[in-house]
Design a protein around this motif. Structure first.
Motif, PDB file in Angstrom:
ATOM      1  N   GLY A  49       2.961   9.519 -10.891  1.00 31.88           N
ATOM      2  CA  GLY A  49       2.161   9.475 -12.228  1.00 31.88           C
ATOM      3  C   GLY A  49       2.092   7.932 -13.070  1.00 31.88           C
ATOM      4  N   SER A  50       2.359   6.991 -12.336  1.00 35.17           N
ATOM      5  CA  SER A  50       2.412   5.756 -12.653  1.00 35.17           C
ATOM      6  C   SER A  50       1.050   5.232 -12.445  1.00 35.17           C
ATOM      7  CB  SER A  50       3.588   4.604 -11.981  1.00 35.17           C
ATOM      8  OG  SER A  50       4.861   5.236 -12.066  1.00 35.17           O
ATOM      9  N   GLU A  51       0.443   4.185 -13.435  1.00 35.13           N
ATOM     10  CA  GLU A  51      -0.744   3.542 -13.445  1.00 35.13           C
ATOM     11  C   GLU A  51      -0.527   1.975 -12.967  1.00 35.13           C
ATOM     12  OE1 GLU A  51      -3.664   4.288 -16.075  1.00 35.13           O
ATOM     13  OE2 GLU A  51      -2.889   6.434 -16.635  1.00 35.13           O
ATOM     14  N   GLU A  52      -1.210   1.528 -12.125  1.00 33.44           N
ATOM     15  CA  GLU A  52      -1.338   0.141 -11.707  1.00 33.44           C
ATOM     16  C   GLU A  52      -1.825  -0.789 -12.943  1.00 33.44           C
ATOM     17  OE1 GLU A  52      -2.445  -1.637  -7.816  1.00 33.44           O
ATOM     18  OE2 GLU A  52      -4.222  -1.296  -8.797  1.00 33.44           O
ATOM     19  N   LEU A  71       2.762   1.291 -14.912  1.00 33.93           N
ATOM     20  CA  LEU A  71       3.497   1.888 -16.021  1.00 33.93           C
ATOM     21  C   LEU A  71       3.163   3.337 -15.897  1.00 33.93           C
ATOM     22  CD1 LEU A  71       3.925   1.976 -19.271  1.00 33.93           C
ATOM     23  CD2 LEU A  71       1.725   1.606 -19.781  1.00 33.93           C
ATOM     24  N   LYS A  72       4.302   4.162 -16.469  1.00 31.30           N
ATOM     25  CA  LYS A  72       4.201   5.688 -16.650  1.00 31.30           C
ATOM     26  C   LYS A  72       4.582   6.123 -17.865  1.00 31.30           C
ATOM     27  CE  LYS A  72       6.259   9.796 -14.735  1.00 31.30           C
ATOM     28  NZ  LYS A  72       7.094  10.703 -13.757  1.00 31.30           N
ATOM     29  N   ILE A  73       3.857   6.684 -18.605  1.00 31.23           N
ATOM     30  CA  ILE A  73       3.888   7.363 -19.882  1.00 31.23           C
ATOM     31  C   ILE A  73       4.199   8.895 -20.085  1.00 31.23           C
ATOM     32  CG2 ILE A  73       2.934   7.437 -22.200  1.00 31.23           C
ATOM     33  CD1 ILE A  73       1.389   4.817 -21.550  1.00 31.23           C
ATOM     34  N   SER A  74       5.058   9.234 -20.540  1.00 27.47           N
ATOM     35  CA  SER A  74       5.446  10.690 -20.716  1.00 27.47           C
ATOM     36  C   SER A  74       5.822  11.041 -22.155  1.00 27.47           C
ATOM     37  CB  SER A  74       6.475  11.004 -19.566  1.00 27.47           C
ATOM     38  OG  SER A  74       6.686  12.475 -19.840  1.00 27.47           O
ATOM     39  N   ASP A  75       4.749  11.540 -23.049  1.00 28.16           N
ATOM     40  CA  ASP A  75       5.051  11.725 -24.266  1.00 28.16           C
ATOM     41  C   ASP A  75       5.431  10.752 -25.160  1.00 28.16           C
ATOM     42  OD1 ASP A  75       4.574  14.564 -24.041  1.00 28.16           O
ATOM     43  OD2 ASP A  75       6.799  14.653 -23.756  1.00 28.16           O
ATOM     44  N   SER A  76       6.551  10.135 -25.628  1.00 28.63           N
ATOM     45  CA  SER A  76       6.798   8.948 -26.233  1.00 28.63           C
ATOM     46  C   SER A  76       7.611   8.044 -25.516  1.00 28.63           C
ATOM     47  CB  SER A  76       7.472   9.128 -27.582  1.00 28.63           C
ATOM     48  OG  SER A  76       8.844  10.129 -27.119  1.00 28.63           O
ATOM     49  N   LYS A  77       8.029   8.606 -24.123  1.00 29.29           N
ATOM     50  CA  LYS A  77       8.681   7.717 -23.260  1.00 29.29           C
ATOM     51  C   LYS A  77       7.819   6.803 -22.240  1.00 29.29           C
ATOM     52  CE  LYS A  77      11.836  12.156 -22.811  1.00 29.29           C
ATOM     53  NZ  LYS A  77      12.209  12.977 -22.006  1.00 29.29           N
ATOM     54  N   LEU A  91       0.896  -1.207   0.147  1.00 25.42           N
ATOM     55  CA  LEU A  91       0.087   0.084  -0.124  1.00 25.42           C
ATOM     56  C   LEU A  91       0.790   1.289  -0.004  1.00 25.42           C
ATOM     57  CD1 LEU A  91      -2.741  -1.144   2.516  1.00 25.42           C
ATOM     58  CD2 LEU A  91      -2.925  -0.654  -0.123  1.00 25.42           C
ATOM     59  N   LYS A  92       1.803   1.397   0.964  1.00 25.04           N
ATOM     60  CA  LYS A  92       2.864   2.281   0.680  1.00 25.04           C
ATOM     61  C   LYS A  92       3.610   2.507  -0.564  1.00 25.04           C
ATOM     62  CE  LYS A  92       5.248   5.713   2.886  1.00 25.04           C
ATOM     63  NZ  LYS A  92       4.748   6.642   3.974  1.00 25.04           N
ATOM     64  N   PHE A  93       4.235   1.365  -1.088  1.00 21.88           N
ATOM     65  CA  PHE A  93       4.763   1.587  -2.416  1.00 21.88           C
ATOM     66  C   PHE A  93       3.632   1.988  -3.454  1.00 21.88           C
ATOM     67  CE2 PHE A  93       5.757  -0.317  -6.680  1.00 21.88           C
ATOM     68  CZ  PHE A  93       7.415   0.083  -6.753  1.00 21.88           C
ATOM     69  N   ASP A  94       2.444   1.713  -3.536  1.00 20.26           N
ATOM     70  CA  ASP A  94       1.344   1.994  -4.521  1.00 20.26           C
ATOM     71  C   ASP A  94       1.000   3.430  -4.110  1.00 20.26           C
ATOM     72  OD1 ASP A  94      -0.831   1.268  -6.145  1.00 20.26           O
ATOM     73  OD2 ASP A  94      -1.913   2.079  -4.590  1.00 20.26           O
ATOM     74  N   GLU A  95       0.979   3.945  -3.044  1.00 19.22           N
ATOM     75  CA  GLU A  95       0.885   5.494  -2.903  1.00 19.22           C
ATOM     76  C   GLU A  95       1.942   6.047  -3.448  1.00 19.22           C
ATOM     77  OE1 GLU A  95       1.030   8.420   1.114  1.00 19.22           O
ATOM     78  OE2 GLU A  95       0.368   6.214   1.255  1.00 19.22           O
ATOM     79  N   LEU A 138       7.411  -0.381 -13.968  1.00 22.77           N
ATOM     80  CA  LEU A 138       8.013  -0.732 -12.541  1.00 22.77           C
ATOM     81  C   LEU A 138       7.334  -2.020 -12.223  1.00 22.77           C
ATOM     82  CD1 LEU A 138       7.721   2.641 -12.634  1.00 22.77           C
ATOM     83  CD2 LEU A 138       8.690   2.153 -10.246  1.00 22.77           C
ATOM     84  N   MET A 139       7.991  -3.052 -12.012  1.00 26.56           N
ATOM     85  CA  MET A 139       7.531  -4.290 -11.636  1.00 26.56           C
ATOM     86  C   MET A 139       8.153  -4.825 -10.003  1.00 26.56           C
ATOM     87  SD  MET A 139       8.552  -5.660 -15.065  1.00 26.56           S
ATOM     88  CE  MET A 139       9.808  -4.664 -15.342  1.00 26.56           C
ATOM     89  N   LEU A 140       7.271  -4.859  -9.220  1.00 28.97           N
ATOM     90  CA  LEU A 140       7.434  -5.007  -7.945  1.00 28.97           C
ATOM     91  C   LEU A 140       7.220  -6.617  -7.710  1.00 28.97           C
ATOM     92  CD1 LEU A 140       8.057  -3.962  -4.842  1.00 28.97           C
ATOM     93  CD2 LEU A 140       5.599  -3.756  -4.805  1.00 28.97           C
ATOM     94  N   TYR A 141       8.463  -7.107  -6.945  1.00 27.80           N
ATOM     95  CA  TYR A 141       8.606  -8.541  -6.494  1.00 27.80           C
ATOM     96  C   TYR A 141       9.336  -8.489  -5.010  1.00 27.80           C
ATOM     97  CZ  TYR A 141       9.110 -13.357  -5.675  1.00 27.80           C
ATOM     98  OH  TYR A 141       9.328 -14.603  -5.420  1.00 27.80           O
ATOM     99  N   VAL A 142       8.269  -8.400  -4.084  1.00 30.82           N
ATOM    100  CA  VAL A 142       8.448  -8.340  -2.387  1.00 30.82           C
ATOM    101  C   VAL A 142       9.400  -7.025  -2.162  1.00 30.82           C
ATOM    102  CG1 VAL A 142       9.344  -9.417  -0.497  1.00 30.82           C
ATOM    103  CG2 VAL A 142       8.449 -10.966  -2.220  1.00 30.82           C
ATOM    104  N   ASP A 143      10.603  -7.194  -2.378  1.00 24.58           N
ATOM    105  CA  ASP A 143      11.644  -6.032  -2.065  1.00 24.58           C
ATOM    106  C   ASP A 143      12.318  -5.733  -2.946  1.00 24.58           C
ATOM    107  OD1 ASP A 143      13.155  -8.143  -1.760  1.00 24.58           O
ATOM    108  OD2 ASP A 143      14.262  -7.493   0.025  1.00 24.58           O
ATOM    109  N   ASP A 144      12.308  -6.323  -4.434  1.00 26.32           N
ATOM    110  CA  ASP A 144      13.097  -5.890  -5.678  1.00 26.32           C
ATOM    111  C   ASP A 144      12.066  -5.369  -6.557  1.00 26.32           C
ATOM    112  OD1 ASP A 144      15.385  -7.201  -4.928  1.00 26.32           O
ATOM    113  OD2 ASP A 144      14.659  -9.232  -5.388  1.00 26.32           O
ATOM    114  N   ILE A 145      12.846  -4.227  -7.114  1.00 27.53           N
ATOM    115  CA  ILE A 145      12.060  -3.483  -8.345  1.00 27.53           C
ATOM    116  C   ILE A 145      12.653  -3.522  -9.493  1.00 27.53           C
ATOM    117  CG2 ILE A 145      11.110  -1.319  -8.813  1.00 27.53           C
ATOM    118  CD1 ILE A 145      11.002  -0.716  -5.886  1.00 27.53           C
TER     119      ILE A 145
END
Length: 147
Positions: A76-79, A88-94, A66-70, A98-105
């Motif tokens: 600006g990322s969307e779940e 996923l975060k989109i900014s123009d063509s960029k 929940l903290k990570f999601d917040e 972000l993929m979360l697995y316990v404590d690895d991103i």
């Protein structure tokens, strides 16, 4: 995701969260008995009220998520609707995943600047270790030859 990284020649980096579960806020009052050896003779029956989540609490994973999601959604990322640990975060063509697995991103992006900006924002909000190019994920050794 690894197939997309290879196919679209994306950057693929990894970060590790230090003290992961201490980042979660508790949404209700939780108490624990005092540790053996830390009790004073006149206060053996006292308990400790927890202000932060701890390793071993049943709700530790949920509170951390929940903290990570917040934080990540405030950047600006969307779940992802199907897999709630992918953002996923989109900014123009960029774009950046972000993929979360316990404590690895894991971070994959088509733009190095956006990748480094995202890493800085994560490090500003959490105690992170930047592992650079992803090299070992879930028991999979990653070797890339971009040529």
């Amino acid at each position: 995701m690894m197939a997309l990284v290879v196919h679209f020649e994306l950057e693929f980096h990894q970060m590790d969260m230090k003290t992961t579960f201490l980042n979660g806020n508790l949404d209700k009052e939780d108490y624990m008995v005092q540790f053996e050896g830390f009790q004073e003779s006149s206060s053996e029956n006292l308990v400790c009220r927890l202000k932060k989540s701890l390793y071993g609490l049943k709700q530790a994973y949920r509170q951390w998520y929940l903290k990570f999601d917040e934080i990540v959604t405030s950047m600006g990322s969307e779940e992802n609707k199907v897999d709630k640990c992918i953002y996923l975060k989109i900014s123009d063509s960029k774009f950046i995943f972000l993929m979360l697995y316990v404590d690895d991103i894991l971070l994959s992006s088509n733009d190095v600047g956006l990748l480094h900006e995202t890493k800085k924002l994560l490090s500003k909000n959490f105690n992170m270790k930047d592992l650079g190019d992803a090299s070992f994920v879930l028991g999979i050794k990653i070797c890339r030859d971009k040529s």
